[in-house]
Design a protein around this motif. Structure first.
Motif, PDB file in Angstrom:
ATOM      1  N   ARG A 192       1.179  -4.465  -8.729  1.00 30.76           N
ATOM      2  CA  ARG A 192       2.484  -3.706  -9.302  1.00 30.76           C
ATOM      3  C   ARG A 192       3.465  -3.405  -7.915  1.00 30.76           C
ATOM      4  O   ARG A 192       4.652  -3.786  -8.088  1.00 30.76           O
ATOM      5  CB  ARG A 192       2.388  -2.387  -9.753  1.00 30.76           C
ATOM      6  CG  ARG A 192       1.739  -2.459 -11.099  1.00 30.76           C
ATOM      7  CD  ARG A 192       1.214  -1.054 -11.897  1.00 30.76           C
ATOM      8  NE  ARG A 192       2.556  -0.293 -12.279  1.00 30.76           N
ATOM      9  CZ  ARG A 192       2.626   0.820 -12.572  1.00 30.76           C
ATOM     10  NH1 ARG A 192       1.423   1.568 -12.872  1.00 30.76           N
ATOM     11  NH2 ARG A 192       3.846   1.263 -12.973  1.00 30.76           N
ATOM     12  N   ALA A 193       3.109  -3.170  -7.032  1.00 30.24           N
ATOM     13  CA  ALA A 193       3.659  -2.887  -5.643  1.00 30.24           C
ATOM     14  C   ALA A 193       4.351  -4.046  -5.136  1.00 30.24           C
ATOM     15  O   ALA A 193       5.651  -4.309  -4.552  1.00 30.24           O
ATOM     16  CB  ALA A 193       2.917  -2.218  -4.668  1.00 30.24           C
ATOM     17  N   VAL A 194       3.774  -5.177  -5.064  1.00 27.67           N
ATOM     18  CA  VAL A 194       4.338  -6.536  -4.570  1.00 27.67           C
ATOM     19  C   VAL A 194       5.301  -6.742  -5.490  1.00 27.67           C
ATOM     20  O   VAL A 194       6.359  -7.431  -5.095  1.00 27.67           O
ATOM     21  CB  VAL A 194       3.050  -7.501  -4.582  1.00 27.67           C
ATOM     22  CG1 VAL A 194       3.630  -9.116  -4.633  1.00 27.67           C
ATOM     23  CG2 VAL A 194       2.029  -7.254  -3.518  1.00 27.67           C
ATOM     24  N   LEU A 203       0.858  -1.263   0.079  1.00 28.36           N
ATOM     25  CA  LEU A 203       0.078  -0.076  -0.023  1.00 28.36           C
ATOM     26  C   LEU A 203       0.954   1.170  -0.159  1.00 28.36           C
ATOM     27  O   LEU A 203       0.583   2.102  -0.679  1.00 28.36           O
ATOM     28  CB  LEU A 203      -0.652  -0.136   1.272  1.00 28.36           C
ATOM     29  CG  LEU A 203      -1.697   1.360   1.468  1.00 28.36           C
ATOM     30  CD1 LEU A 203      -2.647   1.659   0.540  1.00 28.36           C
ATOM     31  CD2 LEU A 203      -2.411   1.314   2.848  1.00 28.36           C
ATOM     32  N   PHE A 204       1.864   1.193   0.843  1.00 25.63           N
ATOM     33  CA  PHE A 204       2.779   2.671   1.039  1.00 25.63           C
ATOM     34  C   PHE A 204       3.637   2.857  -0.318  1.00 25.63           C
ATOM     35  O   PHE A 204       3.616   3.777  -0.789  1.00 25.63           O
ATOM     36  CB  PHE A 204       3.530   2.401   2.369  1.00 25.63           C
ATOM     37  CG  PHE A 204       3.120   1.822   3.663  1.00 25.63           C
ATOM     38  CD1 PHE A 204       1.635   2.721   3.856  1.00 25.63           C
ATOM     39  CD2 PHE A 204       3.506   0.944   4.389  1.00 25.63           C
ATOM     40  CE1 PHE A 204       1.231   2.234   5.003  1.00 25.63           C
ATOM     41  CE2 PHE A 204       2.830   0.535   5.743  1.00 25.63           C
ATOM     42  CZ  PHE A 204       1.738   1.323   5.895  1.00 25.63           C
ATOM     43  N   VAL A 205       4.054   1.532  -1.039  1.00 26.72           N
ATOM     44  CA  VAL A 205       4.708   1.686  -2.116  1.00 26.72           C
ATOM     45  C   VAL A 205       3.847   2.340  -3.334  1.00 26.72           C
ATOM     46  O   VAL A 205       4.246   3.139  -3.979  1.00 26.72           O
ATOM     47  CB  VAL A 205       5.394   0.392  -2.552  1.00 26.72           C
ATOM     48  CG1 VAL A 205       5.929   0.313  -3.976  1.00 26.72           C
ATOM     49  CG2 VAL A 205       6.497  -0.006  -1.540  1.00 26.72           C
ATOM     50  N   ALA A 206       2.651   1.631  -3.361  1.00 27.76           N
ATOM     51  CA  ALA A 206       1.648   2.081  -4.440  1.00 27.76           C
ATOM     52  C   ALA A 206       1.318   3.576  -4.235  1.00 27.76           C
ATOM     53  O   ALA A 206       1.134   4.387  -5.193  1.00 27.76           O
ATOM     54  CB  ALA A 206       0.354   1.336  -4.340  1.00 27.76           C
ATOM     55  N   GLU A 207       1.110   4.108  -3.096  1.00 32.15           N
ATOM     56  CA  GLU A 207       0.845   5.382  -2.997  1.00 32.15           C
ATOM     57  C   GLU A 207       2.061   6.300  -3.356  1.00 32.15           C
ATOM     58  O   GLU A 207       1.919   7.392  -3.910  1.00 32.15           O
ATOM     59  CB  GLU A 207       0.548   5.704  -1.292  1.00 32.15           C
ATOM     60  CG  GLU A 207       0.083   7.192  -0.999  1.00 32.15           C
ATOM     61  CD  GLU A 207      -0.338   7.359   0.299  1.00 32.15           C
ATOM     62  OE1 GLU A 207      -0.721   8.411   0.512  1.00 32.15           O
ATOM     63  OE2 GLU A 207       0.176   6.561   1.095  1.00 32.15           O
TER      64      GLU A 207
END
Length: 343
Positions: free
Chosen positions: A253-255, A43-47
């Protein structure tokens, strides 16, 4: 010449069209509740990567100290998206909290660490039941183990390891339920003899006190241990399916990024979980820890979730085992997977 009434009609039509276009381009506010562990890193990466914003979402993230507390917020209608443990979602659904799991983020996150009085016996080949019994006999009290509240995944994992795997006498242990940060502080301060932790807590603890040792990994505590998931309120999902699709695509995408390029993901993790207190080096170690296993496919955790929910029933957490039917909605993940494969 056009009559005044026709001119007004044209003006009204243009104005409404302009307003509609502006409304379509306005970012959609999304209220997200997450727990401060590395399992929520997608979540933090996607943001931070801007993938949520680029998809028309305007996320507002609030951190909670346990999954059950985040479910309570969802029940009150103050959250649209939940990023925490799977079992509180399932239990919440039996109490009319309509949350649907649209993606996973991590598995095998919870591990057990122990301080000096228990670390040796629990790692030198002594059966855990015997180690805990000896501790009570020598200290005149049961060993204290910190974990999260009843109904949480950490509580369930610990209980399974004690009861089912090693048949530890309940009289030999005292389970102390605390928030995530409080449990970490309790083991560092020596207020408890052991604790269930997740990354980055595991890396922080091992750096600050090397005598605190890892005594049971994620799959040791519970085979196939399901962990953090992304769940969406039913009403939000029905009203904003494209927003949910954007969210899940960003998580996928973040994973992938966390697996392939953890160094690129580090700034997002540092901003969300470091907050100037935890060093980048510690978080870098946490990202490559055996307790950090990222997965996005919600279908991969269905069986283990069912097993965990069944065990929770034996603990009295729920009167009957919550069903997994309706709990998972993999459509958005499948769409994101198909989209990625087509590129």
């Amino acid at each position: 010449m056009l009559s005044r009434s026709i001119w007004w009609a044209i003006l009204l039509f243009v104005t409404l069209g302009t307003c509609a276009a502006k409304a379509q381009t306005q970012p959609l506010p999304v209220r997200i509740g997450a727990i401060p562990v590395l399992g929520a890193a997608p979540l933090f990466v996607a943001e931070r990567e801007g993938w949520l914003g680029a998809g028309g979402l305007k996320p507002a993230v609030t951190l909670f100290d346990s999954g059950p507390n985040a479910v309570q917020a969802a029940a009150s209608g103050t959250l649209d998206v939940y990023v925490a443990g799977i079992t509180p979602v399932a239990i919440g659904r039996t109490r009319s909290v309509d949350l649907r799991v649209v993606a996973a983020t991590a598995v095998g996150e919870n591990v057990l660490v122990a301080g000096t009085k228990l670390a040796g016996p629990l790692t030198d080949g002594t059966a855990p039941a015997a180690a805990f019994r000896r501790f009570r006999e020598e200290n005149g009290r049961p060993a204290k183990i910190a974990t999260q509240p009843l109904g949480s995944i950490p509580y369930t994992n610990l209980s399974y390891w004690l009861r089912e795997v090693h048949k530890v006498d309940p009289a030999d242990v005292q389970i102390v339920t605390l928030g995530i940060d409080a449990a970490q502080q309790a083991i560092l301060a020596g207020a408890v003899e052991a604790a269930t932790v997740r990354e980055p807590g595991l890396s922080i603890i091992r750096e600050r006190n090397p005598q605190i040792r890892l005594v049971a990994g994620g799959n040791d505590l519970f085979p196939g241990q399901p962990g953090t998931v992304v769940a969406v309120r039913g009403a939000f999902l029905e009203q904003n399916p494209e927003a949910v699709r954007t969210l899940v695509s960003a998580i996928v995408r973040a994973v992938d990024l966390l697996k392939r390029e953890p160094e690129r993901a580090l700034p997002a993790v540092e901003a969300a979980l470091g907050k100037g207190i935890v060093s980048a080096a510690t978080l870098r170690n946490a990202l490559t820890s055996p307790a950090t296993q990222y997965v996005a496919d919600p279908r991969s955790i269905v069986a283990a979730t069912g097993a965990m929910l069944s065990f929770q029933t034996t603990l009295g957490i729920s009167e009957k085992t919550p069903p997994t039917d309706g709990l998972f909605d993999p459509r958005f993940f499948e769409a994101a997977q198909a989209e990625a494969s087509a590129k």
